[in-house]
Write an enzyme that holds these catalytic residues in place. Structure first.
Site, PDB file in Angstrom:
ATOM      1  N   SER A 143       0.741  -1.237   0.214  1.00 23.85           N
ATOM      2  CA  SER A 143      -0.011  -0.204   0.099  1.00 23.85           C
ATOM      3  C   SER A 143       0.898   1.258   0.047  1.00 23.85           C
ATOM      4  O   SER A 143       1.984   1.150   0.504  1.00 23.85           O
ATOM      5  CB  SER A 143      -0.904   0.172   1.198  1.00 23.85           C
ATOM      6  OG  SER A 143      -1.495   1.145   1.292  1.00 23.85           O
ATOM      7  N   TYR A 157      -1.438  -0.611  10.473  1.00 20.93           N
ATOM      8  CA  TYR A 157      -1.823  -1.182   8.926  1.00 20.93           C
ATOM      9  C   TYR A 157      -0.598  -0.481   8.152  1.00 20.93           C
ATOM     10  O   TYR A 157       0.018  -1.380   7.350  1.00 20.93           O
ATOM     11  CB  TYR A 157      -3.266  -0.574   8.708  1.00 20.93           C
ATOM     12  CG  TYR A 157      -3.347  -0.868   7.067  1.00 20.93           C
ATOM     13  CD1 TYR A 157      -3.887  -1.912   6.524  1.00 20.93           C
ATOM     14  CD2 TYR A 157      -3.171   0.271   6.056  1.00 20.93           C
ATOM     15  CE1 TYR A 157      -4.177  -2.163   5.228  1.00 20.93           C
ATOM     16  CE2 TYR A 157      -3.423   0.202   4.686  1.00 20.93           C
ATOM     17  CZ  TYR A 157      -4.072  -1.334   4.429  1.00 20.93           C
ATOM     18  OH  TYR A 157      -4.098  -1.379   2.963  1.00 20.93           O
TER      19      TYR A 157
HETATM   20  P1  NAP Z   1     -11.531  -5.882   0.355  1.00 19.50           P
HETATM   21  O1  NAP Z   1     -12.533  -5.464  -0.770  1.00 19.50           O
HETATM   22  O2  NAP Z   1     -11.751  -5.914   1.767  1.00 19.50           O
HETATM   23  O3  NAP Z   1     -11.138  -7.521   0.247  1.00 19.50           O
HETATM   24  C1  NAP Z   1     -10.369  -8.175   1.050  1.00 19.50           C
HETATM   25  C2  NAP Z   1     -10.286  -9.592   0.842  1.00 19.50           C
HETATM   26  O4  NAP Z   1      -9.411 -10.362   1.684  1.00 19.50           O
HETATM   27  C3  NAP Z   1     -11.663 -10.287   0.864  1.00 19.50           C
HETATM   28  O5  NAP Z   1     -11.879 -11.075  -0.178  1.00 19.50           O
HETATM   29  C4  NAP Z   1     -11.627 -10.917   2.229  1.00 19.50           C
HETATM   30  O6  NAP Z   1     -12.451 -12.194   2.378  1.00 19.50           O
HETATM   31  C5  NAP Z   1     -10.106 -11.492   2.326  1.00 19.50           C
HETATM   32  N1  NAP Z   1      -9.501 -11.623   3.510  1.00 19.50           N
HETATM   33  C6  NAP Z   1      -9.702 -10.791   4.549  1.00 19.50           C
HETATM   34  N2  NAP Z   1      -8.825 -11.553   5.864  1.00 19.50           N
HETATM   35  C7  NAP Z   1      -8.644 -12.820   5.290  1.00 19.50           C
HETATM   36  C8  NAP Z   1      -8.103 -13.784   5.879  1.00 19.50           C
HETATM   37  N3  NAP Z   1      -7.474 -13.732   7.052  1.00 19.50           N
HETATM   38  N4  NAP Z   1      -7.681 -14.810   5.130  1.00 19.50           N
HETATM   39  C9  NAP Z   1      -8.080 -14.927   3.803  1.00 19.50           C
HETATM   40  N5  NAP Z   1      -8.876 -14.107   3.413  1.00 19.50           N
HETATM   41  C10 NAP Z   1      -9.072 -12.781   4.018  1.00 19.50           C
HETATM   42  O7  NAP Z   1      -9.943  -5.204   0.285  1.00 19.50           O
HETATM   43  P2  NAP Z   1      -9.307  -4.823  -0.932  1.00 19.50           P
HETATM   44  O8  NAP Z   1      -9.269  -3.136  -0.882  1.00 19.50           O
HETATM   45  O9  NAP Z   1      -9.479  -5.213  -2.192  1.00 19.50           O
HETATM   46  O10 NAP Z   1      -7.893  -4.854  -0.595  1.00 19.50           O
HETATM   47  C11 NAP Z   1      -7.137  -5.966  -0.985  1.00 19.50           C
HETATM   48  C12 NAP Z   1      -5.431  -5.523  -0.599  1.00 19.50           C
HETATM   49  O11 NAP Z   1      -5.179  -4.281  -1.069  1.00 19.50           O
HETATM   50  C13 NAP Z   1      -5.251  -5.579   0.820  1.00 19.50           C
HETATM   51  O12 NAP Z   1      -3.954  -6.256   1.093  1.00 19.50           O
HETATM   52  C14 NAP Z   1      -5.328  -3.961   1.168  1.00 19.50           C
HETATM   53  O13 NAP Z   1      -4.629  -3.623   2.293  1.00 19.50           O
HETATM   54  C15 NAP Z   1      -4.712  -3.469  -0.157  1.00 19.50           C
HETATM   55  N6  NAP Z   1      -5.003  -2.202  -0.448  1.00 19.50           N
HETATM   56  C16 NAP Z   1      -6.053  -1.683  -0.640  1.00 19.50           C
HETATM   57  C17 NAP Z   1      -6.275  -0.324  -0.711  1.00 19.50           C
HETATM   58  C18 NAP Z   1      -7.757   0.223  -0.911  1.00 19.50           C
HETATM   59  O14 NAP Z   1      -7.853   1.782  -0.741  1.00 19.50           O
HETATM   60  N7  NAP Z   1      -8.536  -0.622  -1.371  1.00 19.50           N
HETATM   61  C19 NAP Z   1      -5.106   0.426  -0.676  1.00 19.50           C
HETATM   62  C20 NAP Z   1      -4.028   0.048  -0.539  1.00 19.50           C
HETATM   63  C21 NAP Z   1      -3.797  -1.360  -0.398  1.00 19.50           C
HETATM   64  P3  NAP Z   1     -13.826 -11.997   2.826  1.00 19.50           P
HETATM   65  O15 NAP Z   1     -14.705 -11.171   1.879  1.00 19.50           O
HETATM   66  O16 NAP Z   1     -14.431 -13.757   2.092  1.00 19.50           O
HETATM   67  O17 NAP Z   1     -13.990 -11.992   4.061  1.00 19.50           O
END
Ligand code: NAP
Length: 248
Positions: A143, A157
């Protein structure tokens, strides 16, 4: 020969977008999820309709036994993994460090760091040329928070993502001789459901004025960078980072 990709946390958001784009370029996919079974099955269904194989596996990737089982299920149903996207991640309610409990901090660190190590370990054991594997590629989803620090929001985080940046550099050097490339993407503010966990589901629209491009990014824009790093077009890139931040 079809390649096999494991994407942690691919029931929604960046992981789901990556799964659909990877299937479109010919990968068979393991869709890992934690709680959102219906969404994971929907991603699997869409992939199968594209004519590719897909498998939904519920596994808490911060749990070693679950990770070992996940990769064993992939071996059995899809074959040896060629590509890993370490993507599952969580954040928590915005608060200053002085209010954070050890329980919260440890949950963030084990979900966002330990899981990446465990999944990388299982993938490397299968990909490594020294073990008779064919090599492969790993992309870690870090991130922009790793360099911004997320003060007053979630420094825990941000620090977990700093650890992923360091892991990416070290692991890339460690496995390069075994035919494995390790890179990372650093998304900025991306429009997914993760922001609900912070207590501010309007976060993307609130922050967009701080982004030089004046908008949040999409999960698909991050997925494109992930897929490029996994592809043969990135054959000379390892230990490197793509910021997908609209210039922030
Ligand atoms: P999201 O929409 O909340 O999706 C998160 C995913 O991770 C979901 O599929 C969830 O599964 C799964 N998950 C959470 N805890 C888990 C565990 N212990 N074991 C297995 N699966 C788990 O998040 P996102 O925004 O797509 O984020 C994806 C990645 O991008 C993360 O690493 C986040 O830190 C990074 N990121 C996101 C942003 C942003 O602005 N969105 C910015 C920078 C970095 P369930 O839904 O089945 O619970």
């Amino acid at each position: 020969m079809t390649k096999v990709m494991v994407i942690t946390g691919s029931s929604q958001g960046i992981g789901a977008a990556t799964a659909l784009k990877a299937a479109a370029v010919g990968y068979d996919i393991c869709v890992n999820y934690l709680s959102n079974e219906q969404a994971a099955f929907e991603v699997v269904d869409k992939i199968q309709k594209m004519g590719r194989s897909a498998l939904a596996v519920r596994a808490d990737v911060s749990d070693e036994n679950d990770v070992v089982r996940l990769f064993a299920e992939v071996d059995k149903s899809l074959g040896k993994v060629d590509a890993l996207v370490n993507n599952a991640g969580v954040l928590d309610q915005m608060m200053p460090v002085e209010k954070m409990s050890a329980t919260r901090i440890n949950r963030i660190l084990t979900t966002n760091i330990t899981s990446y190590f465990l999944c990388a370990r299982e993938a490397i054991r299968r990909m490594s040329i020294a073990n008779g594997g064919q090599g492969g590629a790993i992309v870690n989803v870090s991130s922009a928070a790793a360099r911004l620090g997320s003060a007053h929001e979630y420094v825990d985080y941000a620090a977990s993502k700093g650890a992923i940046d360091t892991m990416t550099i070290g692991l890339a050097k460690e496995v390069v001789a075994n035919g494995i490339r390790v890179n990372a993407v650093r998304p900025g503010v991306i429009d997914t459901n993760i922001h609900e966990q912070s207590g501010d589901s309007n976060r993307v629209s609130k922050l967009k004025s701080q982004v030089p491009m004046q908008r949040g990014g999409t999960a698909e824009e991050v997925a494109d960078a992930i897929l490029w790093l996994l592809s043969d077009q990135a054959s000379y890139s390892t230990g490197s980072f793509i910021d997908v931040t609209g210039g922030r």
